[in-house]
Design a protein around this motif. Sequence first.
Motif, mmCIF file in Angstrom:
data_model
loop_
_atom_site.group_PDB
_atom_site.id
_atom_site.type_symbol
_atom_site.label_atom_id
_atom_site.label_comp_id
_atom_site.label_asym_id
_atom_site.label_seq_id
_atom_site.Cartn_x
_atom_site.Cartn_y
_atom_site.Cartn_z
ATOM 1 N N GLU A 19 0.785 -1.228 0.000
ATOM 2 C CA GLU A 19 0.000 0.000 0.000
ATOM 3 C C GLU A 19 0.824 1.290 0.000
ATOM 4 O OE1 GLU A 19 -4.167 1.082 2.222
ATOM 5 O OE2 GLU A 19 -2.742 -0.229 3.203
ATOM 6 N N ASN A 20 1.867 1.328 0.836
ATOM 7 C CA ASN A 20 2.648 2.567 0.971
ATOM 8 C C ASN A 20 3.972 2.540 0.231
ATOM 9 O OD1 ASN A 20 0.662 3.679 2.717
ATOM 10 N ND2 ASN A 20 1.435 2.342 4.334
ATOM 11 N N THR A 21 4.081 1.668 -0.781
ATOM 12 C CA THR A 21 5.332 1.585 -1.543
ATOM 13 C C THR A 21 5.286 2.542 -2.738
ATOM 14 O OG1 THR A 21 4.501 -0.219 -2.927
ATOM 15 C CG2 THR A 21 5.653 -0.853 -0.891
ATOM 16 N N ARG A 22 6.480 2.892 -3.221
ATOM 17 C CA ARG A 22 6.578 3.831 -4.350
ATOM 18 C C ARG A 22 5.814 3.321 -5.581
ATOM 19 N NH1 ARG A 22 11.797 3.451 -2.242
ATOM 20 N NH2 ARG A 22 12.658 5.383 -1.400
ATOM 21 N N HIS A 23 5.810 2.010 -5.762
ATOM 22 C CA HIS A 23 5.165 1.401 -6.931
ATOM 23 C C HIS A 23 3.657 1.667 -6.948
ATOM 24 C CE1 HIS A 23 6.073 -0.781 -10.435
ATOM 25 N NE2 HIS A 23 5.936 -2.019 -10.031
ATOM 26 N N ASN A 24 3.106 2.087 -5.819
ATOM 27 C CA ASN A 24 1.667 2.330 -5.734
ATOM 28 C C ASN A 24 1.294 3.801 -5.907
ATOM 29 O OD1 ASN A 24 1.489 -0.444 -5.158
ATOM 30 N ND2 ASN A 24 -0.321 -0.120 -3.916
ATOM 31 N N ALA A 25 2.231 4.596 -6.396
ATOM 32 C CA ALA A 25 1.961 6.029 -6.563
ATOM 33 C C ALA A 25 0.737 6.281 -7.444
ATOM 34 C CB ALA A 25 3.195 6.731 -7.131
ATOM 35 N N GLY A 26 0.557 5.463 -8.484
ATOM 36 C CA GLY A 26 -0.612 5.620 -9.358
ATOM 37 C C GLY A 26 -1.909 5.352 -8.603
ATOM 38 N N ALA A 27 -1.876 4.353 -7.729
ATOM 39 C CA ALA A 27 -3.049 4.012 -6.912
ATOM 40 C C ALA A 27 -3.335 5.129 -5.900
ATOM 41 C CB ALA A 27 -2.817 2.687 -6.192
ATOM 42 N N TRP A 28 -2.277 5.750 -5.362
ATOM 43 C CA TRP A 28 -2.479 6.871 -4.420
ATOM 44 C C TRP A 28 -3.204 8.011 -5.107
ATOM 45 C CZ3 TRP A 28 3.276 7.491 -2.452
ATOM 46 C CH2 TRP A 28 3.673 6.307 -1.797
ATOM 47 N N LYS A 147 19.199 -2.280 -7.952
ATOM 48 C CA LYS A 147 18.459 -1.807 -6.777
ATOM 49 C C LYS A 147 17.029 -1.405 -7.112
ATOM 50 C CE LYS A 147 22.502 -0.089 -4.271
ATOM 51 N NZ LYS A 147 23.321 1.102 -4.066
ATOM 52 N N VAL A 148 16.664 -1.519 -8.386
ATOM 53 C CA VAL A 148 15.345 -1.030 -8.825
ATOM 54 C C VAL A 148 14.192 -1.717 -8.108
ATOM 55 C CG1 VAL A 148 13.754 -1.012 -10.806
ATOM 56 C CG2 VAL A 148 16.046 -0.060 -11.040
ATOM 57 N N THR A 149 14.205 -3.045 -8.030
ATOM 58 C CA THR A 149 13.092 -3.763 -7.402
ATOM 59 C C THR A 149 12.903 -3.327 -5.957
ATOM 60 O OG1 THR A 149 13.474 -5.619 -8.878
ATOM 61 C CG2 THR A 149 12.097 -6.051 -6.985
ATOM 62 N N GLY A 150 14.008 -3.278 -5.224
ATOM 63 C CA GLY A 150 13.922 -2.842 -3.828
ATOM 64 C C GLY A 150 13.416 -1.416 -3.707
ATOM 65 N N HIS A 151 13.801 -0.587 -4.673
ATOM 66 C CA HIS A 151 13.396 0.827 -4.659
ATOM 67 C C HIS A 151 11.892 0.972 -4.890
ATOM 68 C CE1 HIS A 151 13.860 5.157 -5.162
ATOM 69 N NE2 HIS A 151 13.182 5.078 -6.296
ATOM 70 N N VAL A 152 11.388 0.346 -5.983
ATOM 71 C CA VAL A 152 9.962 0.524 -6.293
ATOM 72 C C VAL A 152 9.071 -0.131 -5.236
ATOM 73 C CG1 VAL A 152 10.283 0.844 -8.786
ATOM 74 C CG2 VAL A 152 9.772 -1.430 -7.925
ATOM 75 N N LEU A 153 9.546 -1.233 -4.658
ATOM 76 C CA LEU A 153 8.736 -1.915 -3.641
ATOM 77 C C LEU A 153 9.038 -1.430 -2.227
ATOM 78 C CD1 LEU A 153 8.660 -5.540 -5.075
ATOM 79 C CD2 LEU A 153 6.904 -3.779 -5.241
ATOM 80 N N GLY A 154 9.896 -0.410 -2.140
ATOM 81 C CA GLY A 154 10.213 0.181 -0.843
ATOM 82 C C GLY A 154 9.315 1.378 -0.561
ATOM 83 N N LYS A 155 9.352 1.825 0.692
ATOM 84 C CA LYS A 155 8.541 2.984 1.068
ATOM 85 C C LYS A 155 9.379 4.247 0.980
ATOM 86 C CE LYS A 155 5.577 0.199 3.943
ATOM 87 N NZ LYS A 155 5.129 -0.249 5.208
ATOM 88 N N PRO A 156 8.795 5.316 0.463
ATOM 89 C CA PRO A 156 9.558 6.561 0.388
ATOM 90 C C PRO A 156 9.861 7.105 1.779
ATOM 91 C CG PRO A 156 7.268 6.902 -0.298
ATOM 92 C CD PRO A 156 7.438 5.444 -0.064
ATOM 93 N N ASN A 157 10.999 7.788 1.932
ATOM 94 C CA ASN A 157 11.281 8.423 3.216
ATOM 95 C C ASN A 157 10.387 9.659 3.376
ATOM 96 O OD1 ASN A 157 12.518 10.695 1.968
ATOM 97 N ND2 ASN A 157 14.481 9.629 1.892
ATOM 98 N N LYS A 158 10.471 10.305 4.513
ATOM 99 C CA LYS A 158 9.583 11.439 4.828
ATOM 100 C C LYS A 158 9.632 12.542 3.777
ATOM 101 C CE LYS A 158 8.378 12.553 9.572
ATOM 102 N NZ LYS A 158 9.106 12.479 10.829
ATOM 103 N N ASP A 159 10.844 12.878 3.384
ATOM 104 C CA ASP A 159 11.051 13.956 2.425
ATOM 105 C C ASP A 159 10.456 13.589 1.064
ATOM 106 O OD1 ASP A 159 12.192 16.382 1.447
ATOM 107 O OD2 ASP A 159 13.780 15.183 0.509
#
Length: 195
Positions: A19-28, A147-159
């Motif tokens: 839910e809160n991963t970068r890959h879900n930006a379109g869903a957000w 590192k792409v997979t980990g990045h897109v499936l990771g959560k963005p930091n606060k900034d």
Amino acid sequence: MKDNIRLIVGLGNPGSEYENTRHNAGAWLLDEIARQYGVQLKPEKKFHGLCGKALIKGKEVFLLFPTTFMNLSGQAVQALANFYKIPVNEILVLHDELDLPTGTAKLKLGGGHGGQNGLRDIISKMANDKNFYRLRIGIGHPGDKNKVTGHVLGKPNKDELKKIETIIDAAASEIDSLVTGDWAGAMNRLHSVKA
């Protein structure tokens, strides 16, 4: 833009762990649009996703979040588009984009999938017709393809999250313009947002 948008698709993966991963930006962004127009997205088995109908500037527009995984997104798009006879050029897909800096967004019509698995599947399920609209939300690139997979499936930091939320708000406020065909105006405004 001469086409009327009749279907807006927000890409992401289903389930709370994504839910809160970068890959879900379109869903957000889709959630924000649904909230803005008072639409509740409900599970719709035959469309393999959560679906709702918004009235935007007097036009009926379907909102769809495919609940297949990202790489099967085309299944949901194809099912809904076929059922309501929505041509490819009346579809707007919202998705995350590695090749854009975090907190930026770009609009485009057509093009390849650029390695985005949701787009890849939509293109193949729509008989290789790439002529749908895209609203790409920048999530930045980790700088190393391993590192792409980990990045897109990771959560963005606060900034990063703040930047993504800013651009999502800006994009959601352009939906009226996109649905009514003011593509150039929406593009100018959105492309100049600095999150």
